[in-house]
Design an enzyme around this catalytic site. Structure first.
Site, PDB file in Angstrom:
ATOM      1  N   ASP A   1       0.989  -1.095  -0.136  1.00 36.86           N
ATOM      2  CA  ASP A   1       0.011   0.028   0.162  1.00 36.86           C
ATOM      3  C   ASP A   1       0.770   1.293   0.055  1.00 36.86           C
ATOM      4  O   ASP A   1       1.366   1.583   1.236  1.00 36.86           O
ATOM      5  CB  ASP A   1      -0.695  -0.164   1.484  1.00 36.86           C
ATOM      6  CG  ASP A   1      -1.894   1.290   1.306  1.00 36.86           C
ATOM      7  OD1 ASP A   1      -1.674   2.080   0.347  1.00 36.86           O
ATOM      8  OD2 ASP A   1      -2.304   1.584   2.331  1.00 36.86           O
TER       9      ASP A   1
ATOM     10  N   LYS B   1       2.893  11.227  -3.589  1.00 36.86           N
ATOM     11  CA  LYS B   1       2.057  10.656  -4.101  1.00 36.86           C
ATOM     12  C   LYS B   1       0.951  11.681  -4.720  1.00 36.86           C
ATOM     13  O   LYS B   1       0.407  11.455  -5.855  1.00 36.86           O
ATOM     14  CB  LYS B   1       1.229   9.579  -3.379  1.00 36.86           C
ATOM     15  CG  LYS B   1       0.141   8.767  -3.933  1.00 36.86           C
ATOM     16  CD  LYS B   1      -0.379   7.831  -3.027  1.00 36.86           C
ATOM     17  CE  LYS B   1      -1.446   6.925  -3.509  1.00 36.86           C
ATOM     18  NZ  LYS B   1      -2.012   6.045  -2.557  1.00 36.86           N
TER      19      LYS B   1
ATOM     20  N   GLU C   1      -7.292   0.666  -4.256  1.00 33.89           N
ATOM     21  CA  GLU C   1      -7.314   0.662  -2.692  1.00 33.89           C
ATOM     22  C   GLU C   1      -8.356   0.014  -1.906  1.00 33.89           C
ATOM     23  O   GLU C   1      -8.475  -0.756  -0.955  1.00 33.89           O
ATOM     24  CB  GLU C   1      -6.709   1.902  -2.072  1.00 33.89           C
ATOM     25  CG  GLU C   1      -5.318   2.220  -2.669  1.00 33.89           C
ATOM     26  CD  GLU C   1      -4.978   3.648  -2.299  1.00 33.89           C
ATOM     27  OE1 GLU C   1      -5.711   4.315  -1.616  1.00 33.89           O
ATOM     28  OE2 GLU C   1      -3.893   4.044  -2.571  1.00 33.89           O
TER      29      GLU C   1
ATOM     30  N   ASP D   1     -13.137   5.239   1.875  1.00 34.42           N
ATOM     31  CA  ASP D   1     -11.395   5.236   2.151  1.00 34.42           C
ATOM     32  C   ASP D   1     -11.072   6.515   2.123  1.00 34.42           C
ATOM     33  O   ASP D   1     -10.878   7.239   1.015  1.00 34.42           O
ATOM     34  CB  ASP D   1     -10.808   4.358   1.051  1.00 34.42           C
ATOM     35  CG  ASP D   1      -9.432   4.032   0.935  1.00 34.42           C
ATOM     36  OD1 ASP D   1      -8.728   4.713   2.124  1.00 34.42           O
ATOM     37  OD2 ASP D   1      -8.696   3.576   0.376  1.00 34.42           O
TER      38      ASP D   1
END
Length: 595
Positions: free
Chosen positions: A8, A71, A148, A171
Site C-alpha cells: 500500500d 503521491k 485501494e 477510504d
C-alpha cells in the site's frame, strides 16, 4: 525466482504484507513498526539517504532535504529537489519502494522481485503507469495494480467467503478519498462503482489546522510569522506541519489537544513560539467542509451501482483519516448500524494487496478464495467529426468504453473517412465526461495511414479499445477494406515516463532488468490451458475464473452446461474469433448469474 509482496503505497504512510501459511501478514520495518511513513530525507552530514521512519524523524531538523506526500504529484511532469538533484515524483516513490523492498527481504530472508501495488480507485492511466515505473526502478516487477478500496474489501472478504452482502468501502487516506461499492456473493467480489477525489485526504485536514496556527500566531504577536525578518521558513513550516498532524490525530480520541511549538522565530531579539489549545469542536468547525465534501461521492457511487443507502449491508472505513471523529459520525449517520470494524484501517489495503499476490502465485487457492471483478473509472473514447446541436464539428468526443464497464473488456466501433481521398487519420485517445473532446483529458494519439483513396464515407476504420485489470489501455485501428492494423499500448501523453538520471545513487535496489510479463495469467492463480496464448484471453479471463469457481458449487446438470460453454469460449479465443468470443462470453456470464 524471488518472493512477491503486497504494498500500500500511500500519501503519508505505506504498509507491506505477504502471505504466510495462506494468510496475509504485515511486514515491519527494522524498528518493528508496521506503519511506515512515505517520507524521503537526505542527511548531508552523514551523506546518507533515508526513507520511512528514519526520514520521518528528520522532517523538521532536515526539512530542506526532506520530501513528503509525493503521491499527490504522481504522474505529473514536474520535479522536486533532493540534495540539489532534480527527481520526478515516481523516482522519489521508487526510493520509498526500494526501502520497503529491503524490509521485506530482511523479513523473508530472500530476494523480493515482484509486488502488487495499490492505487486510489480514481487514479488515471497516467498515474498508474507512473506507479508501475516507480516499482520497476525499485527493482520490483509490477504486473498487477489494484484499487485501494477493492484491496480493503478483499481483506474483509477473505474471511467471509460464504457471505452475500453489498459492501461500501469509505477510504479516506492521507492524500486521497475513494468510495467503492461492491457485491460479495459466494466468494465473488464484484465492484459495482467507484467515485472519489484524488485531492482530498488527511493532509487537507492538517492544512486547516496549520492555517489556524498561523492565525493564532498573528493574533498573539500582531505580525505574520513568515514576514519576520531572518525566519527559517522551511523549518518553521516543518514544525507547524508536524504539530498540526499530531494534534489532529490526538483529537480523534480526546476532546482537547494542546499545540505547543516552543520556538518558531526571533522577534525583537527574543525567541517566540506558540502554546495554545484546540478543542475537537473547533477542529470540526475548521474542517466541516472537508468532511461534508465526502457525501457527494458516496451518493454518486450508490447511484452508479443502482443501490440506495438502505441496500448497503456493510460499511468498511479504511485509511488513517477515517478515524477522525467527525468522519465516523458522518458515515454512521449515512449508514446507521452498518459500520464494521473487522479490518484495521491502516493495514487493510496492504493485506488485500498481499491476498491478490497470493492468488496470483497460488499461495492462496483461487478456487477456494476470492474472485475479484473491477470497473473502468472513466469514459474512454476518441475524437470524431460529428453533429452537435445541428452543427458539424471536428471536436466531438465519442465514448467507446463507458465508465463503470466491467474490466477487463474490449469494445470496437466503426468509423468512416470524412473527406474525399483521405488516406490517413490521427487517432486521439481521451478520458472524461464532456461531449467535446477538447474539454476532456487527451491521453494519447497515434497515426494510421495507408487508407485507400476513395470518396468520403466509403472507407471504414474499426477502432478497438482493450482495457485490462491494471487500467492499461491498448488501442487497435484496422482499415476494414485491407485489414491493415495500427496499434498502441497507451501511455499517457501528459507524461512520457522518463528519468532525470539522478536516481541511481539514492536506491538500495537495482532497477529491474527484465521486461514485465504480459501473459494472461498475470492477474490470477487460475491454471490456464492452451487458450491462454490467445490475445483475447485477458478479455474473457474474469468470466472463466467465475465459471471454474462455480463448477464446485452446482449440480452435475448445471455443471455440464457451464463446461460446454466454457470449452466453446476457450476454443473461440484460440481461434481469435472475436465476435464468437463476445457472444459466448455474454451467454456464459448470464448463465453464471442465473444459477
Amino acid at each position: 525466482m524471488g518472493n512477491i509482496i503486497g504494498i500500500d503505497l500511500g500519501t503519508t504512510t505505506s504498509e507491506i504484507a505477504y502471505i504466510k501459511n495462506g494468510r496475509p501478514e504485515i511486514i515491519e520495518d527494522e524498528t518493528g513498526k508496521r506503519i511506515i511513513p512515505s517520507v524521503v530525507s537526505y542527511d548531508a552530514k552523514n551523506n546518507k539517504i533515508f526513507a520511512g521512519n528514519k526520514a520521518y524523524n528528520l522532517r523538521i531538523s532536515n526539512a530542506e532535504n526532506t520530501i513528503q506526500e509525493i503521491k499527490r504529484h504522481m504522474g505529473e511532469d514536474c520535479k522536486v529537489k533532493l540534495n540539489g538533484d532534480d527527481l520526478y515524483p515516481h523516482e522519489v516513490s521508487a526510493i520509498i519502494l526500494s526501502e520497503l523492498k529491503k524490509y521485506a527481504e530482511d523479513r523473508l530472508g530472500g530476494k523480493v522481485d515482484e509486488a502488487v501495488i495499490t492505487v486510489p480507485a480514481n487514479f488515471t492511466n497516467q498515474q498508474r503507469e507512473a506507479t508501475k515505473e516507480a516499482g520497476k526502478l525499485a527493482g520490483l516487477r509490477v504486473e498487477r495494480i489494484i484499487n485501494e478500496p477493492t484491496a480493503a474489501a478483499m481483506a474483509y472478504g477473505i474471511d467471509n467467503l460464504d457471505k452475500e452482502s453489498n459492501i461500501l468501502v469509505y477510504d479516506l487516506g492521507g492524500g486521497t478519498f475513494d468510495v467503492t461499492v461492491l457485491e460479495l456473493y459466494k466468494g465473488v467480489l464484484d465492484v459495482k462503482a467507484s467515485r472519489g477525489n484524488n485531492l482530498l485526504g488527511g493532509k487537507d485536514f492538517d492544512a486547516a489546522v496549520e492555517k489556524y496556527i498561523l492565525n493564532e500566531f498573528r493574533k498573539e504577536y500582531g505580525v505574520d510569522l513568515y514576514e519576520i525578518k531572518g525566519i527559517n521558513k522551511v523549518k518553521a513550516e516543518g514544525s507547524i506541519k508536524a504539530e498540526a498532524k499530531r494534534v489532529k490525530e490526538e483529537l480523534s480520541f480526546q476532546e482537547i489537544g494542546m499545540i505547543n511549538i516552543p520556538f518558531l522565530a526571533v522577534l525583537d531579539g527574543e525567541p517566540i513560539g506558540l502554546d495554545i489549545e484546540l478543542t475537537r469542536g473547533k477542529f470540526e468547525r475548521l474542517t466541516k467542509d472537508l468532511v461534508e465534501s465526502t457525501r457527494e461521492p458516496v451518493k454518486e457511487a450508490l447511484e452508479a451501482s443502482n443501490l440506495n443507502y438502505e441496500d448497503i449491508d456493510i460499511v468498511l472505513t479504511v485509511g488513517g483519516s477515517s478515524r477522525i471523529a467527525a468522519v465516523q459520525k458522518l458515515v454512521e449517520e449515512l449508514f446507521p448500524g452498518k459500520v464494521r470494524h473487522d479490518i484495521n484501517p491502516d493495514e487493510a489495503v496492504a493485506m488485500g494487496a498481499a491476498i491478490q499476490a497470493g492468488i496470483k502465485t497460488d499461495q492462496i487457492d483461487s478456487k477456494k478464495s476470492l474472485v475479484v471483478t473491477d470497473k473502468c473509472n472513466y469514459n474512454l473514447g476518441t475524437r470524431i467529426v460529428g453533429n452537435l446541436n445541428g452543427r458539424l464539428i471536428d471536436d466531438l468526443f465519442d465514448c467507446i468504453i463507458p465508465v463503470d464497464s466491467s474490466i477487463p473488456c474490449s469494445k470496437t466501433k466503426r468509423y468512416y473517412t470524412c473527406s474525399n481521398g483521405q488516406q490517413s487519420v490521427i487517432i486521439d485517445v481521451y478520458e472524461g465526461y464532456n461531449e467535446l473532446a477538447s474539454k476532456n483529458e487527451k491521453i494519447s494519439e497515434f497515426s494510421m495511414d495507408g487508407i485507400p483513396s476513395a470518396p468520403a464515407g466509403q472507407e471504414a476504420i474499426d477502432i478497438n479499445f482493450t482495457y485490462d485489470l491494471n487500467g492499461t489501455l491498448e488501442v487497435i485501428a484496422t482499415i476494414v477494406s485491407t485489414g491493415k492494423k495500427a496499434n498502441k499500448k497507451v501511455v499517457d501523453k501528459r507524461l512520457e515516463i522518463k528519468s532525470t538520471g539522478n536516481l541511481s545513487k539514492y536506491l538500495t535496489s537495482e532497477p529491474i532488468k527484465v521486461e514485465e510479463s504480459n501473459s494472461s495469467n498475470s492477474n490470477s492463480g487460475v491454471n490456464l490451458n492452451a487458450w491462454k496464448d490467445s490475445s483475447l484471453a485477458s478479455i474473457i479471463k474474469r468470466t472463466i475464473e467465475l465459471a471454474e469457481m462455480k463448477l464446485d458449487k452446482v449440480d452435475k446438470s448445471d455443471g455440464d452446461k457451464i463446461r460446454d460453454l466454457l470449452n466453446e469460449l476457450k476454443q473461440a479465443a484460440i481461434d481469435e474469433n472475436e465476435d464468437l468470443v463476445d457472444e459466448l462470453d455474454e451467454k456464459l456470464t448470464d448463465l453464471l448469474f442465473e444459477l
